[in-house]
Design a protein around this motif. Structure first.
Motif, PDB file in Angstrom:
ATOM      1  N   PHE A  11       0.777  -1.137  -0.134  1.00 39.64           N
ATOM      2  CA  PHE A  11       0.069  -0.094  -0.178  1.00 39.64           C
ATOM      3  C   PHE A  11       0.902   1.160   0.001  1.00 39.64           C
ATOM      4  CE2 PHE A  11      -3.978   1.497   2.392  1.00 39.64           C
ATOM      5  CZ  PHE A  11      -4.281   2.769   1.272  1.00 39.64           C
ATOM      6  N   LEU A  12       1.048   1.969  -1.113  1.00 38.75           N
ATOM      7  CA  LEU A  12       1.661   3.099  -1.283  1.00 38.75           C
ATOM      8  C   LEU A  12       1.211   4.278  -0.544  1.00 38.75           C
ATOM      9  CD1 LEU A  12       3.062   3.191  -4.871  1.00 38.75           C
ATOM     10  CD2 LEU A  12       4.170   2.126  -2.743  1.00 38.75           C
ATOM     11  N   SER A  13       1.814   5.081   0.083  1.00 43.00           N
ATOM     12  CA  SER A  13       1.202   6.243   0.740  1.00 43.00           C
ATOM     13  C   SER A  13       1.428   7.677   0.109  1.00 43.00           C
ATOM     14  CB  SER A  13       2.024   6.353   2.161  1.00 43.00           C
ATOM     15  OG  SER A  13       1.633   5.296   2.681  1.00 43.00           O
ATOM     16  N   THR A  19      -3.782   8.348   4.191  1.00 39.96           N
ATOM     17  CA  THR A  19      -2.419   7.287   4.630  1.00 39.96           C
ATOM     18  C   THR A  19      -2.320   7.149   6.098  1.00 39.96           C
ATOM     19  OG1 THR A  19      -0.638   8.699   3.892  1.00 39.96           O
ATOM     20  CG2 THR A  19      -1.809   7.119   2.301  1.00 39.96           C
ATOM     21  N   THR A  20      -2.181   8.194   6.760  1.00 43.08           N
ATOM     22  CA  THR A  20      -2.004   8.166   8.180  1.00 43.08           C
ATOM     23  C   THR A  20      -3.154   7.564   8.899  1.00 43.08           C
ATOM     24  OG1 THR A  20      -0.735  10.100   8.113  1.00 43.08           O
ATOM     25  CG2 THR A  20      -1.541   9.338  10.180  1.00 43.08           C
ATOM     26  N   ALA A  21      -4.367   7.729   8.530  1.00 45.41           N
ATOM     27  CA  ALA A  21      -5.265   6.887   9.139  1.00 45.41           C
ATOM     28  C   ALA A  21      -5.420   5.418   9.059  1.00 45.41           C
ATOM     29  CB  ALA A  21      -6.602   7.415   8.650  1.00 45.41           C
ATOM     30  N   TYR A  22      -5.067   5.374   7.649  1.00 43.23           N
ATOM     31  CA  TYR A  22      -4.872   3.710   7.067  1.00 43.23           C
ATOM     32  C   TYR A  22      -3.655   2.987   7.717  1.00 43.23           C
ATOM     33  CZ  TYR A  22      -8.881   3.715   3.953  1.00 43.23           C
ATOM     34  OH  TYR A  22      -9.941   3.888   3.467  1.00 43.23           O
ATOM     35  N   GLN A 144     -14.294   5.738  -0.027  1.00 42.19           N
ATOM     36  CA  GLN A 144     -13.703   4.930   0.847  1.00 42.19           C
ATOM     37  C   GLN A 144     -13.976   3.738   1.220  1.00 42.19           C
ATOM     38  OE1 GLN A 144     -10.812   5.970   3.052  1.00 42.19           O
ATOM     39  NE2 GLN A 144     -10.545   7.847   1.545  1.00 42.19           N
ATOM     40  N   PRO A 145     -15.493   3.534   0.910  1.00 39.36           N
ATOM     41  CA  PRO A 145     -15.939   2.299   1.156  1.00 39.36           C
ATOM     42  C   PRO A 145     -15.450   1.228   0.172  1.00 39.36           C
ATOM     43  CG  PRO A 145     -17.881   3.847   1.417  1.00 39.36           C
ATOM     44  CD  PRO A 145     -16.682   4.604   0.825  1.00 39.36           C
ATOM     45  N   GLN A 146     -15.181   1.580  -1.012  1.00 41.00           N
ATOM     46  CA  GLN A 146     -14.761   0.532  -1.865  1.00 41.00           C
ATOM     47  C   GLN A 146     -13.172  -0.140  -1.466  1.00 41.00           C
ATOM     48  OE1 GLN A 146     -13.308   2.064  -5.931  1.00 41.00           O
ATOM     49  NE2 GLN A 146     -14.526   0.163  -7.136  1.00 41.00           N
ATOM     50  N   LYS A 158     -11.441  -6.824   9.709  1.00 40.18           N
ATOM     51  CA  LYS A 158     -12.329  -5.701   9.976  1.00 40.18           C
ATOM     52  C   LYS A 158     -11.353  -4.612  10.309  1.00 40.18           C
ATOM     53  CE  LYS A 158     -16.851  -4.740   9.762  1.00 40.18           C
ATOM     54  NZ  LYS A 158     -17.414  -4.881   8.410  1.00 40.18           N
ATOM     55  N   LEU A 159     -11.898  -3.502   9.410  1.00 37.68           N
ATOM     56  CA  LEU A 159     -11.132  -2.418   9.905  1.00 37.68           C
ATOM     57  C   LEU A 159     -11.790  -1.329  10.594  1.00 37.68           C
ATOM     58  CD1 LEU A 159      -9.413  -1.469   6.469  1.00 37.68           C
ATOM     59  CD2 LEU A 159      -8.496  -3.035   8.186  1.00 37.68           C
ATOM     60  N   ASP A 160     -11.186  -0.739  11.552  1.00 36.98           N
ATOM     61  CA  ASP A 160     -11.672   0.580  12.372  1.00 36.98           C
ATOM     62  C   ASP A 160     -10.909   1.740  12.009  1.00 36.98           C
ATOM     63  OD1 ASP A 160     -13.105   1.871  14.053  1.00 36.98           O
ATOM     64  OD2 ASP A 160     -11.973   1.322  15.928  1.00 36.98           O
ATOM     65  N   LEU A 161     -11.336   2.394  11.139  1.00 33.14           N
ATOM     66  CA  LEU A 161     -10.790   3.869  10.640  1.00 33.14           C
ATOM     67  C   LEU A 161     -11.064   4.991  11.691  1.00 33.14           C
ATOM     68  CD1 LEU A 161     -10.634   3.432   6.868  1.00 33.14           C
ATOM     69  CD2 LEU A 161      -8.787   3.344   8.540  1.00 33.14           C
TER      70      LEU A 161
END
Length: 197
Positions: A11-13, A19-22, A144-146, A158-161
């Motif tokens: 995953f490139l930033s 990207t900080t949240a991810y 973002q949902p995609q 499961k992700l919690d962003l």
């Protein structure tokens, strides 16, 4: 930049695309987290191809997918403009205090940009290399949902962003003639964004 060896995923930033949240959400799942210095965290595709790809392919295998996020070009510049309004940049050559968004974008369109408008290019960051290395998939920041659905399926988690590194809210307006200049001067940015599914 994040590397997921089991999922064979990088995953490139791209700067100013969340990207900080991810990174925060995905760090527990990542095999490798490149978060500092910023020049390595925000490794563009050409640098990934030269320095990271050979090692990753040697130890993980050749079929590694590379993903990234791209933001709508005017919104992306707006995020940079707001970010450089932060108080710690007051009086710094990179600061955008006492500037309008029009002035910032006009400076970005110059052949030689002043330091405050020298923020790079998403299209250049993601540009395929001469060797054929390319980003496997680019997600729109505005969808973002995609991206979340893709990551949850690929990483089997499961992700919690939550929002991180958020720039201050400042209303932005862009004069039509400045936007026309931007779209003409940086047509590659808009073409790439328009090509994303």
């Amino acid at each position: 930049m994040l590397v997921f060896s089991k999922a064979r995923l990088v995953f490139l930033s791209v700067p100013k695309t969340g990207t900080t949240a991810y990174e925060t959400a995905l760090s527990p799942l990542a095999s490798m987290i490149i978060s500092d210095p910023p020049e390595l965290k925000h490794t563009p595709l050409y640098r990934y191809n030269r320095f990271f790809r050979p090692a990753l392919e040697k130890f993980i295998g050749p079929d590694i997918d590379v993903i990234a996020v791209m933001r709508e070009p005017v919104s992306w510049l707006g995020s940079w403009f707001r970010y450089r309004q932060r108080s710690f940049l007051h009086g710094h050559p990179n600061g955008t205090h006492d500037l309008s968004f029009d002035a910032f974008v006009a400076a970005y369109c110059q052949q030689t940009r002043p330091p405050f408008a020298n923020v790079g290019s998403q299209a250049k960051f993601l540009e395929p290399t001469r060797s054929g290395t390319r980003v496997s998939r680019i997600f729109r920041y505005e969808d973002q949902p995609q991206l979340i659905a893709f990551l949850e399926e690929r990483l089997e988690a499961k992700l919690d962003l939550s929002r991180k590194n958020v720039s201050p809210e400042i209303p932005l307006g862009l004069a039509p003639e400045i936007e026309d200049r931007l779209r003409h001067r940086h047509a590659d940015e808009f073409a790439l964004y328009a090509s994303l599914a």
